[in-house]
Design an enzyme around this catalytic site. Sequence first.
Site, PDB file in Angstrom:
ATOM      1  N   GLU A  51       0.826  -1.202   0.000  1.00  0.00           N
ATOM      2  CA  GLU A  51       0.000   0.000   0.000  1.00  0.00           C
ATOM      3  C   GLU A  51       0.865   1.257   0.000  1.00  0.00           C
ATOM      4  OE1 GLU A  51      -2.981  -0.142  -0.660  1.00  0.00           O
ATOM      5  OE2 GLU A  51      -3.546  -2.206  -0.180  1.00  0.00           O
ATOM      6  N   ARG A  59     -18.351  -0.223   5.007  1.00  0.00           N
ATOM      7  CA  ARG A  59     -19.451  -0.888   4.306  1.00  0.00           C
ATOM      8  C   ARG A  59     -20.068  -1.979   5.170  1.00  0.00           C
ATOM      9  NH1 ARG A  59     -19.448  -5.363   1.425  1.00  0.00           N
ATOM     10  NH2 ARG A  59     -17.168  -5.458   1.392  1.00  0.00           N
ATOM     11  N   CYS A  85      -8.345  -1.612   7.952  1.00  0.00           N
ATOM     12  CA  CYS A  85      -6.970  -1.658   7.446  1.00  0.00           C
ATOM     13  C   CYS A  85      -6.433  -0.252   7.179  1.00  0.00           C
ATOM     14  CB  CYS A  85      -6.895  -2.516   6.186  1.00  0.00           C
ATOM     15  SG  CYS A  85      -7.071  -4.287   6.478  1.00  0.00           S
ATOM     16  N   HIS A  87      -1.374  -5.557   2.183  1.00  0.00           N
ATOM     17  CA  HIS A  87      -2.571  -6.402   2.119  1.00  0.00           C
ATOM     18  C   HIS A  87      -2.197  -7.763   1.546  1.00  0.00           C
ATOM     19  CE1 HIS A  87      -5.842  -3.187   2.537  1.00  0.00           C
ATOM     20  NE2 HIS A  87      -6.225  -4.194   3.313  1.00  0.00           N
TER      21      HIS A  87
END
Length: 213
Positions: A79, A89, A142, A165
């Site tokens: 990342e 979500r 995350c 990830h």
Amino acid sequence: MILLTGFEPFGGGSTNPSWAAARDAAARLRNEGLDAQAVELPCVFGDAIRVLEAALERYRPELVVCAGQAGGRSRISLERIAINCDDARIQDNAGNSPVDRPVVDGGPAAYFSTLPVKAALAALQAAEIPAEVSQTAGTYVCNHVFYGLMHALRLRPRTRGGFVHVPYEPAQLPPGSTDPSLPLDQLAEALAVVVRSSLATAVDLKIPAGATH
């Protein structure tokens, strides 16, 4: 000292390969003579950063690699950037689902990883581990931890850190699933490769690894 973190299971899952990989990577690095520790983070907004900050205070690492599960991705994702936004979500493990809330009130819009993501990419590719530089860590726990880490490290200029990830591991998938996955042994080795390349790299490589969308 090297600190690796992974997450507890979330979203109804019984395992989380990020924690298993972080734990196993720390063991591999210790076997190589490096001082490495692994810490499991709760998949809970707020609490995850508090546990991480306690680990930073306890271990005072020179390098921090946080890991999380990105089900559906097929590669190790290095990342590049954390954004100051929580937008869930699904609920976290404590039932929280913040929407359009800053990770840190008044904090900058984003932080860049201070890991040499391009050098790590090259090292992973040399080890024949599928990898990519990712331009988004999402807006769930995350990214929350990634942003919280980089915000904390602004006060620790000698400590570098970032987020990785990992895909599913095969044991998580039901029979007949077509979701991509990588073996746990490869996930652990990937995190160890990221650590090794970070320790060996003072200035990141200049190689293309961007995205068109």
